[in-house]
Design an enzyme around this catalytic site. Structure first.
Site, short mmCIF file in Angstrom:
data_model
loop_
_atom_site.label_atom_id
_atom_site.label_comp_id
_atom_site.label_asym_id
_atom_site.label_seq_id
_atom_site.Cartn_x
_atom_site.Cartn_y
_atom_site.Cartn_z
CB THR A 19 -0.61 -0.22 1.01
OG1 THR A 19 0.51 0.38 2.72
CG2 THR A 19 -1.41 -1.04 1.56
CD GLU A 139 16.94 -1.12 -0.25
OE1 GLU A 139 16.67 -0.57 0.98
OE2 GLU A 139 17.26 -2.07 -0.16
CG ASP A 151 10.48 -1.49 4.20
OD1 ASP A 151 9.05 -1.61 4.61
OD2 ASP A 151 10.77 -1.77 3.16
C1 GLA Z 1 8.87 -4.15 0.44
C2 GLA Z 1 9.39 -2.88 0.41
C3 GLA Z 1 8.08 -1.36 1.73
C4 GLA Z 1 6.27 -1.67 1.12
C5 GLA Z 1 6.51 -3.68 1.27
C6 GLA Z 1 5.17 -4.00 0.80
O1 GLA Z 1 9.48 -4.31 2.35
O2 GLA Z 1 10.19 -2.27 0.90
O3 GLA Z 1 8.43 -0.55 0.92
O4 GLA Z 1 6.15 -1.74 -0.06
O5 GLA Z 1 8.16 -4.47 0.55
O6 GLA Z 1 4.48 -3.42 1.49
#
Ligand code: GLA
Length: 348
Positions: A19, A139, A151
Site C-alpha cells: 500500500t 535503496e 521501512d
Molecule cells: C517492501 C518495500 C516496502 C513495502 C513492502 C510491501 O518491504 O520495501 O516499501 O512496499 O515491501 O508492503
C-alpha cells in the site's frame, strides 16, 4: 576523537502491505533487531566500513561507480553518499564498523535500517523525515527495487511499545500503543524471499497502470466499486480499509478484531495480490491453529517471514516450529519482537 554510535531498527509490518507506494496506509512496528554503526570522522572524506560478521571491508567515496563497488553490501553505502551529494548535503568521511541483528533477506528491513544508519552517520544534521527519503532513494539506486517509504519511516520514527499508523501520502506517523495482552511473534519460513525484485516491480507497475486507467494519482483515491474487477488494485483498496480497521481495533483494545483484520490481509495478499507462498500460508494456518489471534505474511512476500499477534499467556513458537518442520522439512525461526524507539545516535 569523538566516537558516534548510530542504531537503526528493522521493522515488522503488522498490516498494510503493498500500500505504501500507492499513497496508502500501513501499520509497521520498529523492532528490537537493529543495525549498529560505530564511527569516527575522517578528514579526507573517504568512507571505510568494516563488517566483522561478513569478514569484509569497504573503502570508498561518493563518486565510486555503484554497480562495481565491492563488497556488494557497500553499494548501498555509496548510494547513500551519492544521494546526499546530489542533494547538496555536506557529508563527512568516516571509519566505521557495522553489526546487525536483523536477519538479512527475511523481510524485516535490514537494508532500510542500514541505509538509515549510514545516512545519519554521513550527514549528522539531516532531519528525520529527510533521513527516510534519502535512505529510500539510495535503496532505489543501489538495488533498482522501486520500494515505498514504509521501512525507512518505521526505522526513523519507531516508538517503544507502539505500532506506527503511517499515512504514506502525508507521511504522517501516528504512534499507537500496543495492548499489553498480546505480543508480536515473527516466524521466518526458512526460505529467503524469491523473485522479490522483479515481481515487486511488476506489482507496482500493475498498480500504476490501474490508477492511470482510472485517471487518479494513486489507488489511495480509488473506491472499492472502481476496482472490484481487478484483483491487484482490489487488494490495495481493501488493504487500506483493513489497516484503518485494525488500528481502530488496537486503539480500543479489541485484539480479536485486530487479529481478524490480519487474517483477512493475508487472504488478500495470497488470493488477490498473489505474493504468498505455500510455506507462508502453512505458517499462518499453523499459528492460528495453535492460538494466534491473527497472522499474515509481512513485507513484500515471496518468502521471508510471517507476523502473528499472540496472547501473552500462550506459548506457540515451539509447537508451531515442530509441526512446520515435520510438514515441510524446513526450519522455521520463531522469535518474539518488542516495539522500540527509532534510529538514534549517541556521541562518546
Ligand atoms: C517492501 C518495500 C516496502 C513495502 C513492502 C510491501 O518491504 O520495501 O516499501 O512496499 O515491501 O508492503
Amino acid at each position: 576523537m569523538t566516537q558516534r554510535t548510530t542504531r537503526a531498527p528493522g521493522r515488522v509490518n503488522l498490516i498494510g502491505d503493498h500500500t505504501d507506494y500507492q499513497d496508502g496506509w500501513c501499520l509497521p512496528v520498529a523492532i528490537d533487531r537493529e543495525v549498529v554503526l560505530t564511527s569516527s570522522a575522517r578528514a579526507d572524506g573517504r568512507v571505510v566500513v568494516r563488517s566483522d560478521a561478513l569478514g569484509s571491508e569497504l573503502d570508498t567515496s561518493a563518486d565510486a561507480p555503484i554497480a562495481s563497488v565491492v563488497p556488494a553490501w557497500g553499494r548501498l553505502v555509496v548510494a547513500v553518499l551519492r544521494v546526499l551529494a546530489d542533494r547538496g548535503r555536506p557529508t563527512v568521511g568516516f571509519n566505521a564498523t557495522v553489526a546487525s541483528t536483523i536477519p538479512v533477506g527475511s523481510g524485516l528491513s535490514s537494508s532500510a535500517a542500514f541505509a538509515v544508519a549510514v545516512a545519519m552517520t554521513a550527514d549528522p544534521t539531516l532531519a528525520g523525515g529527510q533521513v527516510a527519503l534519502v535512505a529510500q532513494a539510495a535503496e532505489h539506486l543501489a538495488s533498482g527495487v522501486p520500494c515505498g517509504l514504509m521501512d525507512q519511516l518505521a526505522s526513523v520514527h519507531g516508538r517503544a511499545g507502539h505500532a506506527l499508523l503511517v499515512d504514506c501520502r502525508s507521511r504522517h506517523v501516528d504512534p499507537l500503543p500496543l495492548p499489553d495482552s498480546v505480543e508480536i511473534l515473527v516466524v521466518h519460513s526458512g526460505l529467503a524471499r524469491q523473485l522479490e525484485h522483479s515481481a515487486y516491480a511488476q506489482r507496482r507497475a500493475a498498480c500504476e497502470l490501474a490508477s492511470a486507467n482510472l485517471d487518479i494519482a494513486t489507488l489511495r483515491d480509488a473506491t472499492a466499486e472502481q476496482v472490484a474487477h481487478d484483483p491487484i488494485a482490489r487488494h490495495v483498496v481493501s488493504e487500506n480499509a483493513r489497516v484503518l480497521e485494525c488500528a481502530a481495533a488496537l486503539r480500543r483494545g479489541d485484539v480479536d478484531a485486530a487479529g481478524r483484520s490480519m487474517l483477512a490481509s493475508h487472504a488478500s495478499l495470497r488470493s488477490d495480490f498473489r505474493v504468498s507462498t505455500p510455506e507462508l500460508d502453512l505458517l499462518v494456518d499453523l499459528l492460528v491453529g495453535h492460538g494466534a489471534l491473527g497472522a499474515r505474511l509481512t513485507g513484500a512476500g515471496f518468502g521471508g517471514c510471517v507476523v502473528a499477534l499472540v496472547p501473552t499467556d500462550v506459548d506457540i513458537a515451539e509447537p508451531v516450529s515442530v509441526k512446520y518442520a515435520t510438514m515441510t522439512s524446513l526450519t522455521a525461526d520463531a522469535f518474539t519482537v518488542r516495539a522500540t524507539d527509532g534510529a538514534a545516535t549517541i556521541e562518546e
